[in-house]
Design a protein around this motif. Structure first.
Motif, PDB file in Angstrom:
ATOM      1  N   LYS A 280      -6.946   2.112  11.293  1.00  0.00           N
ATOM      2  CA  LYS A 280      -7.002   1.846   9.544  1.00  0.00           C
ATOM      3  C   LYS A 280      -6.763  -0.121   9.131  1.00  0.00           C
ATOM      4  N   PRO A 281      -6.405  -0.743   9.696  1.00  0.00           N
ATOM      5  CA  PRO A 281      -6.637  -2.370  10.010  1.00  0.00           C
ATOM      6  C   PRO A 281      -8.424  -2.567   9.549  1.00  0.00           C
ATOM      7  N   TYR A 282      -8.914  -2.132  10.406  1.00  0.00           N
ATOM      8  CA  TYR A 282     -10.956  -1.860  10.158  1.00  0.00           C
ATOM      9  C   TYR A 282     -11.410  -1.453   8.719  1.00  0.00           C
ATOM     10  N   ALA A 283     -10.062  -0.467   8.363  1.00  0.00           N
ATOM     11  CA  ALA A 283     -10.543   0.533   6.757  1.00  0.00           C
ATOM     12  C   ALA A 283     -10.591  -0.490   5.878  1.00  0.00           C
ATOM     13  N   VAL A 284      -9.162  -0.646   6.000  1.00  0.00           N
ATOM     14  CA  VAL A 284      -8.541  -1.533   4.999  1.00  0.00           C
ATOM     15  C   VAL A 284      -9.805  -2.747   4.421  1.00  0.00           C
ATOM     16  N   ALA A 285     -10.014  -3.073   6.167  1.00  0.00           N
ATOM     17  CA  ALA A 285     -10.900  -5.182   5.862  1.00  0.00           C
ATOM     18  C   ALA A 285     -12.362  -4.544   5.248  1.00  0.00           C
ATOM     19  N   VAL A 286     -13.013  -3.068   5.934  1.00  0.00           N
ATOM     20  CA  VAL A 286     -13.902  -2.869   4.563  1.00  0.00           C
ATOM     21  C   VAL A 286     -14.225  -2.506   3.222  1.00  0.00           C
ATOM     22  N   ILE A 287     -12.956  -1.985   2.480  1.00  0.00           N
ATOM     23  CA  ILE A 287     -12.596  -1.370   1.680  1.00  0.00           C
ATOM     24  C   ILE A 287     -12.687  -2.604   0.687  1.00  0.00           C
ATOM     25  N   ILE A 288     -11.964  -3.563   1.575  1.00  0.00           N
ATOM     26  CA  ILE A 288     -11.587  -5.136   0.893  1.00  0.00           C
ATOM     27  C   ILE A 288     -13.260  -5.835   0.232  1.00  0.00           C
ATOM     28  N   GLN A 289     -14.381  -5.639   1.530  1.00  0.00           N
ATOM     29  CA  GLN A 289     -15.353  -5.698   1.306  1.00  0.00           C
ATOM     30  C   GLN A 289     -16.682  -5.710   0.594  1.00  0.00           C
ATOM     31  N   VAL A 290     -15.995  -3.503   0.145  1.00  0.00           N
ATOM     32  CA  VAL A 290     -16.667  -2.858  -0.821  1.00  0.00           C
ATOM     33  C   VAL A 290     -15.917  -3.990  -1.966  1.00  0.00           C
ATOM     34  N   ILE A 291     -15.287  -4.322  -2.694  1.00  0.00           N
ATOM     35  CA  ILE A 291     -14.084  -4.502  -3.355  1.00  0.00           C
ATOM     36  C   ILE A 291     -14.804  -5.578  -4.090  1.00  0.00           C
ATOM     37  N   TYR A 292     -14.589  -7.320  -3.483  1.00  0.00           N
ATOM     38  CA  TYR A 292     -15.229  -7.970  -3.540  1.00  0.00           C
ATOM     39  C   TYR A 292     -16.792  -7.788  -4.077  1.00  0.00           C
ATOM     40  N   THR A 293     -18.037  -6.917  -3.095  1.00  0.00           N
ATOM     41  CA  THR A 293     -18.649  -7.497  -3.127  1.00  0.00           C
ATOM     42  C   THR A 293     -19.066  -6.460  -4.729  1.00  0.00           C
ATOM     43  N   GLY A 294     -18.436  -5.555  -5.085  1.00  0.00           N
ATOM     44  CA  GLY A 294     -18.103  -5.069  -6.644  1.00  0.00           C
ATOM     45  C   GLY A 294     -18.356  -6.354  -7.886  1.00  0.00           C
ATOM     46  N   ILE A 295     -17.433  -7.013  -7.003  1.00  0.00           N
ATOM     47  CA  ILE A 295     -16.786  -7.483  -8.215  1.00  0.00           C
ATOM     48  C   ILE A 295     -18.415  -8.607  -7.979  1.00  0.00           C
ATOM     49  N   PHE A 296     -18.521  -8.961  -7.714  1.00  0.00           N
ATOM     50  CA  PHE A 296     -19.796 -10.048  -7.778  1.00  0.00           C
ATOM     51  C   PHE A 296     -20.550  -9.516  -8.279  1.00  0.00           C
ATOM     52  N   VAL A 297     -21.251  -8.575  -8.143  1.00  0.00           N
ATOM     53  CA  VAL A 297     -22.285  -7.502  -8.974  1.00  0.00           C
ATOM     54  C   VAL A 297     -22.242  -7.759  -9.538  1.00  0.00           C
ATOM     55  N   ILE A 298     -20.590  -6.893 -10.534  1.00  0.00           N
ATOM     56  CA  ILE A 298     -20.056  -6.373 -12.133  1.00  0.00           C
ATOM     57  C   ILE A 298     -19.982  -8.464 -12.925  1.00  0.00           C
ATOM     58  N   LEU A 299     -19.483  -9.440 -12.235  1.00  0.00           N
ATOM     59  CA  LEU A 299     -19.418 -10.604 -12.934  1.00  0.00           C
ATOM     60  C   LEU A 299     -20.707 -11.235 -13.127  1.00  0.00           C
ATOM     61  N   LYS A 300     -21.826 -11.265 -12.100  1.00  0.00           N
ATOM     62  CA  LYS A 300     -23.620 -11.309 -12.239  1.00  0.00           C
ATOM     63  C   LYS A 300     -23.676 -10.617 -13.706  1.00  0.00           C
ATOM     64  N   ALA A 301     -24.162  -9.415 -13.753  1.00  0.00           N
ATOM     65  CA  ALA A 301     -24.268  -9.473 -14.857  1.00  0.00           C
ATOM     66  C   ALA A 301     -24.288  -9.603 -16.285  1.00  0.00           C
ATOM     67  N   ALA A 302     -21.578  -9.794 -15.890  1.00  0.00           N
ATOM     68  CA  ALA A 302     -21.677  -9.768 -16.930  1.00  0.00           C
ATOM     69  C   ALA A 302     -22.650 -11.396 -17.361  1.00  0.00           C
ATOM     70  N   PHE A 303     -22.119 -12.416 -16.262  1.00  0.00           N
ATOM     71  CA  PHE A 303     -23.065 -13.999 -16.928  1.00  0.00           C
ATOM     72  C   PHE A 303     -24.305 -13.656 -17.671  1.00  0.00           C
ATOM     73  N   ASN A 304     -25.412 -13.435 -16.732  1.00  0.00           N
ATOM     74  CA  ASN A 304     -26.413 -13.041 -16.922  1.00  0.00           C
ATOM     75  C   ASN A 304     -27.139 -12.974 -18.978  1.00  0.00           C
ATOM     76  N   GLN A 305     -25.331 -11.264 -19.067  1.00  0.00           N
ATOM     77  CA  GLN A 305     -25.437 -11.111 -20.653  1.00  0.00           C
ATOM     78  C   GLN A 305     -25.570 -12.082 -21.434  1.00  0.00           C
ATOM     79  N   GLY A 306     -24.732 -13.716 -20.679  1.00  0.00           N
ATOM     80  CA  GLY A 306     -23.884 -14.346 -21.627  1.00  0.00           C
ATOM     81  C   GLY A 306     -22.656 -14.572 -21.134  1.00  0.00           C
ATOM     82  N   PHE A 307     -21.954 -13.834 -20.838  1.00  0.00           N
ATOM     83  CA  PHE A 307     -20.546 -14.354 -20.673  1.00  0.00           C
ATOM     84  C   PHE A 307     -20.116 -15.749 -20.070  1.00  0.00           C
ATOM     85  N   ASN A 308     -19.684 -16.569 -20.497  1.00  0.00           N
ATOM     86  CA  ASN A 308     -19.255 -18.087 -20.679  1.00  0.00           C
ATOM     87  C   ASN A 308     -18.383 -17.834 -18.665  1.00  0.00           C
TER      88      ASN A 308
END
Length: 255
Positions: free
Chosen positions: A7-35
């Motif tokens: 379970k701890p390893y599965a939770v760690a993987v899920i957290i990494q996936v969530i953080y990766t999603g944050i980076f991707v969505i934020l990068k797209a938003a900033f490239n669209q001009g979001f301050n």
């Protein structure tokens, strides 16, 4: 290995996936001009609206008066860990790519360890196997950061066609390379501030062991601080509007 041990390893993987999603969505938003600074204010304000009612319901019987000294510490921690760190990390993301941000994030434990070592909260015995392993891990991690900073490499197809995975400049452009290096080291600076916040947070929780109230109080302070920063950085109120686009998704997903 049984399911409980996995379970701890599965939770760690899920957290990494969530953080990766944050980076991707934020990068797209900033490239669209979001301050970036406006985003930090909106995300902190949204977190306050979510956490404050929960804290009032759950902790209304456990609330202990906070001294001015404790509130000052919480204000300082919010300034370092939320306002400063997150703003710097978002500027770094605008200068580089979601891939770089996700990769360098793995250096946070190493940065935290180095700071704890400087503050004499950790001890390293260089003659022991554990000490050698720790020092080797730190050296390899830092080497990886320098490789990412100074070697952008060729773009990878077809992932590079999405705006979230590139900076919008050719890797051979000297200006772009300077921006890339600047973004990488801003990322490391933001992670250092975040690691310092983790260390301060541990000391704060010993003094006032109510995690919910400590978190909510810092969130409120950070909302005010982030508003001041955003108001200074972005005075065009039209840039503050949230539409049904990546900017709104970024705020909602980050909460």
């Amino acid at each position: 290995m049984d399911m409980d041990a996995k379970k701890p390893y599965a939770v760690a993987v899920i957290i990494q996936v969530i953080y990766t999603g944050i980076f991707v969505i934020l990068k797209a938003a900033f490239n669209q001009g979001f301050n970036t600074f406006v985003f930090v204010f909106y995300s902190q304000a949204a977190a306050c609206h979510l956490l404050l009612p929960i804290a009032l319901l759950r902790e209304r019987r456990n609330v202990k008066s906070m001294s001015f000294r404790l509130l000052s510490k919480l204000f300082f921690c919010a300034l370092i860990g939320n306002t400063f760190s997150i703003n710097v990390l978002n500027v770094a993301l605008r200068y580089t790519s979601a891939t770089v941000q996700s990769a360098i994030s793995n250096a946070k434990p190493v940065v935290t360890f180095c700071l704890a070592l400087l503050l004499r909260m950790e001890v390293v015995k260089l003659r022991s196997q554990h000490g050698i392993a720790k020092v080797t891990g730190v050296a390899l991690c830092l080497a990886g950061v320098f490789v990412i900073a100074f070697f952008t490499g060729p773009a990878l197809s077809p992932v590079n066609h999405h705006r979230a995975f590139h900076t919008g400049h050719a890797s051979s452009d000297p200006t772009s390379r300077v921006t890339w290096i600047k973004g990488t080291f801003l990322k490391l600076l933001g992670d250092t501030a975040w690691s310092l916040w983790i260390i301060f947070q541990a000391a704060l929780l010993k003094e006032y062991p109510n995690k919910m109230l400590v978190t909510v109080t810092q969130c409120v302070f950070s909302t005010v601080q982030s508003f001041v920063v955003a108001a200074v950085a972005e005075r065009d109120m039209s840039k503050w509007k949230l539409g049904l686009d990546m900017s709104l998704l970024a705020v909602v997903y980050n909460v």
